[in-house]
Design a protein around this motif. Structure first.
Motif, PDB file in Angstrom:
ATOM      1  N   ILE A 191       0.777  -1.254  -0.126  1.00 45.02           N
ATOM      2  CA  ILE A 191      -0.073  -0.007  -0.104  1.00 45.02           C
ATOM      3  C   ILE A 191       0.889   1.204   0.125  1.00 45.02           C
ATOM      4  O   ILE A 191       0.396   2.222  -0.384  1.00 45.02           O
ATOM      5  N   ALA A 192       2.391   1.386   0.432  1.00 42.48           N
ATOM      6  CA  ALA A 192       2.831   2.357   0.658  1.00 42.48           C
ATOM      7  C   ALA A 192       3.288   2.812  -0.880  1.00 42.48           C
ATOM      8  O   ALA A 192       3.545   3.960  -1.132  1.00 42.48           O
ATOM      9  N   SER A 193       3.216   1.983  -1.614  1.00 42.41           N
ATOM     10  CA  SER A 193       3.494   2.425  -3.240  1.00 42.41           C
ATOM     11  C   SER A 193       2.380   2.925  -3.943  1.00 42.41           C
ATOM     12  O   SER A 193       2.359   3.577  -5.058  1.00 42.41           O
ATOM     13  N   ILE A 194       1.094   2.988  -3.309  1.00 45.13           N
ATOM     14  CA  ILE A 194      -0.065   3.395  -4.245  1.00 45.13           C
ATOM     15  C   ILE A 194       0.000   4.910  -4.123  1.00 45.13           C
ATOM     16  O   ILE A 194       0.137   5.846  -3.264  1.00 45.13           O
ATOM     17  N   ASN A 195      -0.086   5.587  -5.232  1.00 46.45           N
ATOM     18  CA  ASN A 195      -0.051   6.922  -5.767  1.00 46.45           C
ATOM     19  C   ASN A 195      -1.625   7.576  -5.744  1.00 46.45           C
ATOM     20  O   ASN A 195      -1.939   8.458  -5.345  1.00 46.45           O
ATOM     21  N   VAL A 196      -2.347   6.786  -6.623  1.00 42.52           N
ATOM     22  CA  VAL A 196      -3.853   7.334  -6.979  1.00 42.52           C
ATOM     23  C   VAL A 196      -4.739   6.202  -6.422  1.00 42.52           C
ATOM     24  O   VAL A 196      -4.340   4.875  -6.897  1.00 42.52           O
ATOM     25  N   MET A 197      -5.729   6.432  -5.821  1.00 43.89           N
ATOM     26  CA  MET A 197      -6.985   5.362  -5.986  1.00 43.89           C
ATOM     27  C   MET A 197      -8.347   6.135  -6.669  1.00 43.89           C
ATOM     28  O   MET A 197      -8.326   7.224  -6.479  1.00 43.89           O
ATOM     29  N   GLY A 198      -9.063   5.133  -7.011  1.00 44.76           N
ATOM     30  CA  GLY A 198     -10.371   5.698  -7.649  1.00 44.76           C
ATOM     31  C   GLY A 198     -11.350   4.673  -7.870  1.00 44.76           C
ATOM     32  O   GLY A 198     -11.116   3.510  -7.345  1.00 44.76           O
ATOM     33  N   TRP A 199     -12.356   5.064  -8.449  1.00 41.61           N
ATOM     34  CA  TRP A 199     -13.372   4.260  -8.699  1.00 41.61           C
ATOM     35  C   TRP A 199     -13.787   4.335 -10.289  1.00 41.61           C
ATOM     36  O   TRP A 199     -13.866   5.776 -10.786  1.00 41.61           O
ATOM     37  N   TYR A 200     -14.025   3.234 -10.846  1.00 39.38           N
ATOM     38  CA  TYR A 200     -14.522   3.253 -12.200  1.00 39.38           C
ATOM     39  C   TYR A 200     -15.866   2.394 -12.203  1.00 39.38           C
ATOM     40  O   TYR A 200     -16.025   1.738 -11.400  1.00 39.38           O
ATOM     41  N   ARG A 201     -16.470   2.621 -13.312  1.00 43.70           N
ATOM     42  CA  ARG A 201     -17.613   1.831 -13.374  1.00 43.70           C
ATOM     43  C   ARG A 201     -17.949   1.385 -14.813  1.00 43.70           C
ATOM     44  O   ARG A 201     -17.404   1.928 -15.836  1.00 43.70           O
ATOM     45  N   GLN A 202     -18.494   0.364 -14.905  1.00 43.22           N
ATOM     46  CA  GLN A 202     -18.851  -0.456 -16.360  1.00 43.22           C
ATOM     47  C   GLN A 202     -20.190  -0.746 -16.419  1.00 43.22           C
ATOM     48  O   GLN A 202     -20.886  -1.693 -15.629  1.00 43.22           O
ATOM     49  N   ALA A 203     -21.030  -0.114 -17.271  1.00 49.47           N
ATOM     50  CA  ALA A 203     -22.376  -0.618 -17.294  1.00 49.47           C
ATOM     51  C   ALA A 203     -22.586  -1.613 -18.535  1.00 49.47           C
ATOM     52  O   ALA A 203     -21.716  -1.588 -19.349  1.00 49.47           O
ATOM     53  N   PRO A 204     -23.776  -2.634 -18.618  1.00 53.30           N
ATOM     54  CA  PRO A 204     -23.789  -3.377 -19.596  1.00 53.30           C
ATOM     55  C   PRO A 204     -23.719  -2.669 -21.008  1.00 53.30           C
ATOM     56  O   PRO A 204     -24.363  -1.831 -21.201  1.00 53.30           O
ATOM     57  N   GLY A 205     -22.972  -3.458 -21.850  1.00 50.41           N
ATOM     58  CA  GLY A 205     -22.564  -2.927 -23.367  1.00 50.41           C
ATOM     59  C   GLY A 205     -21.668  -1.804 -23.250  1.00 50.41           C
ATOM     60  O   GLY A 205     -21.679  -1.317 -24.344  1.00 50.41           O
ATOM     61  N   LYS A 206     -21.281  -1.123 -22.258  1.00 48.08           N
ATOM     62  CA  LYS A 206     -20.600   0.112 -22.397  1.00 48.08           C
ATOM     63  C   LYS A 206     -19.072  -0.139 -21.858  1.00 48.08           C
ATOM     64  O   LYS A 206     -18.738  -1.273 -21.125  1.00 48.08           O
ATOM     65  N   GLN A 207     -18.280   0.833 -22.303  1.00 48.96           N
ATOM     66  CA  GLN A 207     -16.923   0.667 -21.740  1.00 48.96           C
ATOM     67  C   GLN A 207     -16.685   1.027 -20.405  1.00 48.96           C
ATOM     68  O   GLN A 207     -17.772   1.833 -19.746  1.00 48.96           O
ATOM     69  N   ARG A 208     -15.611   0.553 -19.579  1.00 50.61           N
ATOM     70  CA  ARG A 208     -15.408   0.989 -18.114  1.00 50.61           C
ATOM     71  C   ARG A 208     -15.238   2.478 -18.190  1.00 50.61           C
ATOM     72  O   ARG A 208     -14.203   3.076 -19.262  1.00 50.61           O
ATOM     73  N   GLU A 209     -15.584   3.268 -17.402  1.00 54.80           N
ATOM     74  CA  GLU A 209     -15.362   4.750 -17.363  1.00 54.80           C
ATOM     75  C   GLU A 209     -14.793   5.259 -15.932  1.00 54.80           C
ATOM     76  O   GLU A 209     -15.423   4.666 -14.970  1.00 54.80           O
ATOM     77  N   LEU A 210     -14.108   6.343 -16.100  1.00 52.91           N
ATOM     78  CA  LEU A 210     -13.872   6.915 -14.610  1.00 52.91           C
ATOM     79  C   LEU A 210     -15.124   7.514 -13.916  1.00 52.91           C
ATOM     80  O   LEU A 210     -15.730   8.195 -14.685  1.00 52.91           O
ATOM     81  N   VAL A 211     -15.123   7.310 -13.095  1.00 48.56           N
ATOM     82  CA  VAL A 211     -15.893   7.971 -11.945  1.00 48.56           C
ATOM     83  C   VAL A 211     -15.352   9.100 -10.996  1.00 48.56           C
ATOM     84  O   VAL A 211     -15.826  10.228 -10.910  1.00 48.56           O
ATOM     85  N   ALA A 212     -14.375   8.528 -10.392  1.00 51.06           N
ATOM     86  CA  ALA A 212     -13.704   9.405  -9.647  1.00 51.06           C
ATOM     87  C   ALA A 212     -12.353   9.179  -9.172  1.00 51.06           C
ATOM     88  O   ALA A 212     -12.056   7.782  -8.951  1.00 51.06           O
ATOM     89  N   VAL A 213     -11.417   9.864  -8.849  1.00 47.99           N
ATOM     90  CA  VAL A 213     -10.069   9.512  -8.393  1.00 47.99           C
ATOM     91  C   VAL A 213      -9.353  10.367  -7.318  1.00 47.99           C
ATOM     92  O   VAL A 213      -9.785  11.773  -7.365  1.00 47.99           O
ATOM     93  N   ILE A 214      -8.729  10.014  -6.541  1.00 44.50           N
ATOM     94  CA  ILE A 214      -7.963  10.832  -5.477  1.00 44.50           C
ATOM     95  C   ILE A 214      -6.576  10.453  -5.306  1.00 44.50           C
ATOM     96  O   ILE A 214      -6.299   9.120  -5.320  1.00 44.50           O
ATOM     97  N   ASN A 215      -5.793  11.429  -5.130  1.00 47.23           N
ATOM     98  CA  ASN A 215      -4.367  11.161  -5.089  1.00 47.23           C
ATOM     99  C   ASN A 215      -3.747  11.132  -3.521  1.00 47.23           C
ATOM    100  O   ASN A 215      -4.688  11.353  -2.708  1.00 47.23           O
ATOM    101  N   SER A 216      -2.482  10.896  -3.358  1.00 41.32           N
ATOM    102  CA  SER A 216      -2.244  10.759  -1.970  1.00 41.32           C
ATOM    103  C   SER A 216      -1.998  11.994  -1.214  1.00 41.32           C
ATOM    104  O   SER A 216      -2.226  11.881   0.049  1.00 41.32           O
ATOM    105  N   GLY A 217      -2.189  13.073  -2.005  1.00 37.61           N
ATOM    106  CA  GLY A 217      -2.190  14.278  -1.440  1.00 37.61           C
ATOM    107  C   GLY A 217      -3.715  14.953  -1.248  1.00 37.61           C
ATOM    108  O   GLY A 217      -3.932  16.034  -0.478  1.00 37.61           O
TER     109      GLY A 217
END
Length: 114
Positions: free
Chosen positions: A28-54
């Protein structure tokens, strides 16, 4: 290696709220950014939100003002508070971590009924 475990998905009526949680373990010490993505049926995965270490955040335009991402470093956990949910928010939501190698959780289903 980083392992991610999501929880908090479910079925909710339009206008309702849900909070997703994602607990990280491993390197976990190596993690810079964490976030959430979502994928609806028949669609590509998309960004929802991200947060960095700061603590800086970035949101998809479709969720801005309704969703809030936060990070609790002491618990190695990232949250996604989702308010004013809409049927179009229905998707499998995936937690992500970048070291910058990318890691993904198994996904949690969010279903919003109209």
């Amino acid at each position: 290696q980083v392992q991610l475990v999501e929880s908090g998905g479910g079925l909710v009526q339009a206008g309702g709220s849900l909070r997703l949680s994602c607990v990280a373990s491993g390197s976990i010490a190596s993690i810079n950014v964490m976030g959430w993505y979502r994928q609806a049926p028949g669609k590509q995965r998309e960004l929802v939100a991200v947060i960095n270490s700061g603590g800086s955040t970035n949101y998809a335009g479709s969720v801005k003002g309704r969703f809030t991402i936060s990070r609790e470093n002491a618990k190695n956990t990232v949250y996604l508070q989702m308010n004013s949910l809409k049927p179009e928010d229905t998707a499998v939501y995936y937690c992500s971590a970048f070291t910058p190698q990318s890691y993904w959780g198994q996904g949690t289903q969010v279903t919003v009924s109209s």
